[in-house]
Design a protein around this motif. Structure first.
Motif, PDB file in Angstrom:
ATOM      1  N   ARG A  61      -5.973  53.148 -55.839  1.00 37.64           N
ATOM      2  CA  ARG A  61      -5.645  52.624 -54.668  1.00 37.64           C
ATOM      3  C   ARG A  61      -6.294  51.573 -53.885  1.00 37.64           C
ATOM      4  NH1 ARG A  61      -5.610  55.811 -49.083  1.00 37.64           N
ATOM      5  NH2 ARG A  61      -4.130  54.812 -47.858  1.00 37.64           N
ATOM      6  N   TYR A  62      -5.677  50.451 -53.588  1.00 37.60           N
ATOM      7  CA  TYR A  62      -6.311  49.509 -52.488  1.00 37.60           C
ATOM      8  C   TYR A  62      -5.811  49.429 -51.402  1.00 37.60           C
ATOM      9  CZ  TYR A  62      -8.244  48.522 -57.182  1.00 37.60           C
ATOM     10  OH  TYR A  62      -9.022  48.362 -58.392  1.00 37.60           O
ATOM     11  N   ARG A  63      -6.690  48.996 -50.245  1.00 39.14           N
ATOM     12  CA  ARG A  63      -6.238  48.750 -48.936  1.00 39.14           C
ATOM     13  C   ARG A  63      -6.792  47.107 -48.518  1.00 39.14           C
ATOM     14  NH1 ARG A  63      -7.568  53.294 -44.719  1.00 39.14           N
ATOM     15  NH2 ARG A  63      -9.680  52.523 -45.262  1.00 39.14           N
ATOM     16  N   LEU A  64      -5.591  46.605 -47.967  1.00 33.64           N
ATOM     17  CA  LEU A  64      -6.020  44.991 -47.685  1.00 33.64           C
ATOM     18  C   LEU A  64      -5.367  44.931 -45.997  1.00 33.64           C
ATOM     19  CD1 LEU A  64      -6.415  44.646 -50.729  1.00 33.64           C
ATOM     20  CD2 LEU A  64      -5.178  42.503 -50.240  1.00 33.64           C
ATOM     21  N   TYR A  65      -6.293  44.395 -45.292  1.00 32.02           N
ATOM     22  CA  TYR A  65      -6.095  44.113 -44.012  1.00 32.02           C
ATOM     23  C   TYR A  65      -5.766  42.682 -43.811  1.00 32.02           C
ATOM     24  CZ  TYR A  65      -8.007  48.632 -42.099  1.00 32.02           C
ATOM     25  OH  TYR A  65      -8.085  49.810 -41.854  1.00 32.02           O
ATOM     26  N   ASN A  66      -5.917  41.852 -44.691  1.00 37.67           N
ATOM     27  CA  ASN A  66      -5.438  40.356 -44.774  1.00 37.67           C
ATOM     28  C   ASN A  66      -5.581  39.893 -46.132  1.00 37.67           C
ATOM     29  OD1 ASN A  66      -8.300  39.445 -45.522  1.00 37.67           O
ATOM     30  ND2 ASN A  66      -9.128  40.239 -43.692  1.00 37.67           N
ATOM     31  N   SER A  67      -5.220  38.611 -46.155  1.00 39.13           N
ATOM     32  CA  SER A  67      -4.684  37.968 -47.607  1.00 39.13           C
ATOM     33  C   SER A  67      -5.850  37.367 -48.375  1.00 39.13           C
ATOM     34  CB  SER A  67      -3.704  37.212 -47.617  1.00 39.13           C
ATOM     35  OG  SER A  67      -3.997  36.169 -46.891  1.00 39.13           O
ATOM     36  N   THR A 115      -9.433  39.969 -55.802  1.00 39.37           N
ATOM     37  CA  THR A 115     -11.183  40.242 -55.940  1.00 39.37           C
ATOM     38  C   THR A 115     -11.560  41.644 -55.262  1.00 39.37           C
ATOM     39  OG1 THR A 115     -11.627  39.052 -53.810  1.00 39.37           O
ATOM     40  CG2 THR A 115     -11.507  37.792 -55.991  1.00 39.37           C
ATOM     41  N   ALA A 116     -12.666  41.833 -55.715  1.00 40.13           N
ATOM     42  CA  ALA A 116     -13.202  43.211 -55.052  1.00 40.13           C
ATOM     43  C   ALA A 116     -13.779  42.785 -53.677  1.00 40.13           C
ATOM     44  CB  ALA A 116     -14.480  43.739 -55.927  1.00 40.13           C
ATOM     45  N   PHE A 117     -13.899  44.156 -52.841  1.00 41.89           N
ATOM     46  CA  PHE A 117     -14.329  44.047 -51.645  1.00 41.89           C
ATOM     47  C   PHE A 117     -15.677  43.490 -51.313  1.00 41.89           C
ATOM     48  CE2 PHE A 117     -16.069  46.447 -47.605  1.00 41.89           C
ATOM     49  CZ  PHE A 117     -15.267  45.771 -46.799  1.00 41.89           C
ATOM     50  N   LYS A 118     -15.993  42.321 -50.509  1.00 42.53           N
ATOM     51  CA  LYS A 118     -17.034  41.941 -50.299  1.00 42.53           C
ATOM     52  C   LYS A 118     -17.696  41.180 -51.602  1.00 42.53           C
ATOM     53  CE  LYS A 118     -18.131  43.793 -45.721  1.00 42.53           C
ATOM     54  NZ  LYS A 118     -19.096  44.703 -44.987  1.00 42.53           N
ATOM     55  N   SER A 119     -16.944  40.772 -52.432  1.00 44.72           N
ATOM     56  CA  SER A 119     -17.561  40.171 -53.883  1.00 44.72           C
ATOM     57  C   SER A 119     -16.483  39.569 -54.398  1.00 44.72           C
ATOM     58  CB  SER A 119     -17.609  41.640 -54.816  1.00 44.72           C
ATOM     59  OG  SER A 119     -18.107  41.248 -56.097  1.00 44.72           O
ATOM     60  N   ASN A 120     -16.732  38.664 -55.609  1.00 50.80           N
ATOM     61  CA  ASN A 120     -16.231  37.744 -56.089  1.00 50.80           C
ATOM     62  C   ASN A 120     -15.729  38.221 -57.533  1.00 50.80           C
ATOM     63  OD1 ASN A 120     -16.111  35.534 -54.052  1.00 50.80           O
ATOM     64  ND2 ASN A 120     -17.884  34.642 -54.807  1.00 50.80           N
ATOM     65  N   LYS A 121     -16.163  39.530 -57.629  1.00 47.35           N
ATOM     66  CA  LYS A 121     -15.689  40.089 -58.915  1.00 47.35           C
ATOM     67  C   LYS A 121     -14.068  40.245 -58.843  1.00 47.35           C
ATOM     68  CE  LYS A 121     -16.519  44.345 -61.810  1.00 47.35           C
ATOM     69  NZ  LYS A 121     -17.158  45.430 -61.864  1.00 47.35           N
ATOM     70  N   LEU A 122     -13.458  39.836 -60.221  1.00 47.13           N
ATOM     71  CA  LEU A 122     -12.022  40.143 -60.225  1.00 47.13           C
ATOM     72  C   LEU A 122     -11.690  41.488 -60.550  1.00 47.13           C
ATOM     73  CD1 LEU A 122     -10.871  36.839 -62.210  1.00 47.13           C
ATOM     74  CD2 LEU A 122     -10.758  37.551 -59.604  1.00 47.13           C
ATOM     75  N   ILE A 123     -10.599  41.988 -59.868  1.00 48.10           N
ATOM     76  CA  ILE A 123      -9.841  43.214 -60.152  1.00 48.10           C
ATOM     77  C   ILE A 123      -8.701  42.911 -61.105  1.00 48.10           C
ATOM     78  CG2 ILE A 123      -8.554  45.097 -59.398  1.00 48.10           C
ATOM     79  CD1 ILE A 123     -10.373  44.892 -56.750  1.00 48.10           C
ATOM     80  N   CYS A 124      -7.986  42.067 -60.831  1.00 45.59           N
ATOM     81  CA  CYS A 124      -6.755  41.570 -61.570  1.00 45.59           C
ATOM     82  C   CYS A 124      -6.848  40.128 -61.476  1.00 45.59           C
ATOM     83  CB  CYS A 124      -5.697  42.127 -61.194  1.00 45.59           C
ATOM     84  SG  CYS A 124      -4.879  41.579 -59.743  1.00 45.59           S
ATOM     85  N   GLY A 125      -6.156  39.443 -62.574  1.00 44.88           N
ATOM     86  CA  GLY A 125      -5.774  37.965 -62.665  1.00 44.88           C
ATOM     87  C   GLY A 125      -7.113  37.233 -63.312  1.00 44.88           C
ATOM     88  N   GLU A 126      -7.260  35.974 -63.456  1.00 43.36           N
ATOM     89  CA  GLU A 126      -7.956  35.066 -64.015  1.00 43.36           C
ATOM     90  C   GLU A 126      -8.871  34.204 -62.866  1.00 43.36           C
ATOM     91  OE1 GLU A 126      -6.579  32.879 -67.400  1.00 43.36           O
ATOM     92  OE2 GLU A 126      -6.007  34.876 -68.365  1.00 43.36           O
TER      93      GLU A 126
END
Length: 354
Positions: free
Chosen positions: A27-33, A72-83
């Motif tokens: 599960r993920y939650r996003l408050y903005n894009s 990207t992950a929360f407060k990080s540039n680590k990728l969750i999906c995509g390239e």
């Protein structure tokens, strides 16, 4: 297509809207894009409009991720999906380079190369595949090959991180004509002139010749604690010399006679714990060149090191001893080095008889 369910729009305890969705069963939650690379924020609107804007955010998130876009992950540039984009792989490789124990000059070269790559990639229709055009502006073969080498190293590191390819592997270096390093014929006369001009520059040149140390890093940063008690040896740790290995260097008597030991932690040139600035000897040498009566065209600070190398090889005939004296990582490096020195490979007795 990523495994994402269509996001639901929800409101938290502070009346802020967010979208909730599952991606790969998490599960993920996003408050903005922001985390998908956008700047849309439903909570920047009045409260009565936020739910409506939240649905727009839900559509943007679903459309972006389902088409292979990045999250990207929360407060990080680590990728969750995509390239990552090409520029991001290269930036990561560049930052990794800066964290390593390279010389200031080496890092400066990488900084210039990285900056030119970024400028190239930010222009429309440019990519890594046509990065070779950056080399075309260098007419000097030496500069061309140097930039190509550093650029290729950076791209190779980026490939290890995920960049698709390094197109410079298909670009050949330009063949340069071998240059002969000019040894110093009347070294005592030149050293006497240097001693009258600047003792620090004189001592640097004397040690470059007699100890075969490199002037701008190994000699410039020497402190008295690097010397043995009788001043007969210099002990360099891996971080203090180019090879990165521990090294013990003999100090000839004519150099020891010029040394006056001070506080162990003090630099031998400044008599303080701070060494001269990186350009100290370059500046002194440039000023000396304009006044010297004995310096020949093409001779540099490194000419003293080349001259010392010639003396060792002529006297011993041993490439192994030369390798150790020069602090080279392998005999192959020393062999390459000798090709540019004024050492005849044939003797008169080897020539045809009549």
């Amino acid at each position: 297509m990523s495994e994402i369910n269509y996001p639901t729009v929800q409101v938290d305890a502070k009346n802020k809207v967010f979208v909730s969705f599952y991606l790969y069963k998490k599960r993920y939650r996003l408050y903005n894009s922001k985390r998908i690379g956008g700047d849309f924020n439903p909570n920047s609107f009045p409260e009565q409009k936020r739910l409506e804007m939240g649905n727009i955010l839900a559509y943007k998130v679903y459309n972006h991720i389902s088409k292979g876009g990045r999250l990207t992950a929360f407060k990080s540039n680590k990728l969750i999906c995509g390239e990552y984009r090409e520029i991001e792989y290269i930036t990561q490789a560049y930052n990794n380079k800066l964290q390593k124990d390279y010389s200031v000059v080496y890092k400066k070269m990488f900084k210039g190369v990285y900056r030119s790559i970024v400028e190239h990639l930010l222009k429309p229709n440019n990519s890594v595949e046509n990065i070779g055009v950056l080399l075309e502006k260098h007419n000097c073969k030496t500069t061309y090959n140097t930039v190509r080498r550093h650029m290729s190293v950076l791209l190779n590191d980026a490939v290890k991180l995920g960049l698709k390819s390094n197109p410079l592997l298909k670009v050949s270096s330009k063949k340069e004509k071998a240059r002969l390093h000019k040894p110093i014929r009347k070294i005592k006369i030149l050293l006497n002139e240097l001693e009258q001009y600047s003792f620090n520059l004189y001592l640097c040149c004397l040690m470059t010749y007699g100890c075969l140390l490199r002037p701008h890093r190994e000699i410039r940063q020497l402190s008295w604690e690097s010397f043995s008690d009788d001043l007969k040896f210099i002990n360099l740790s891996g971080k203090d010399n180019k090879s990165g290995r521990n090294r013990i260097v003999p100090v000839p008597e004519y150099i020891r006679a010029k040394l006056k030991r001070s506080n162990p932690s003090h630099n031998i040139f400044t008599n303080s714990e701070t060494p001269p600035n990186p350009h100290y000897f370059c500046t002194l040498w440039g000023r000396f060149k304009s006044t010297s009566k004995h310096l020949k065209k093409g001779q540099t600070l490194y000419s003293f090191r080349h001259t010392g190398a010639i003396e060792i090889f002529k006297r011993t005939g041993s490439i192994t001893k030369l390798q150790k004296a020069m602090g080279h990582s392998s005999i192959n490096v020393s062999l390459t080095y000798l090709r540019g020195l004024e050492i005849p490979e044939l003797k008169e007795e080897d020539m045809p008889l009549l």
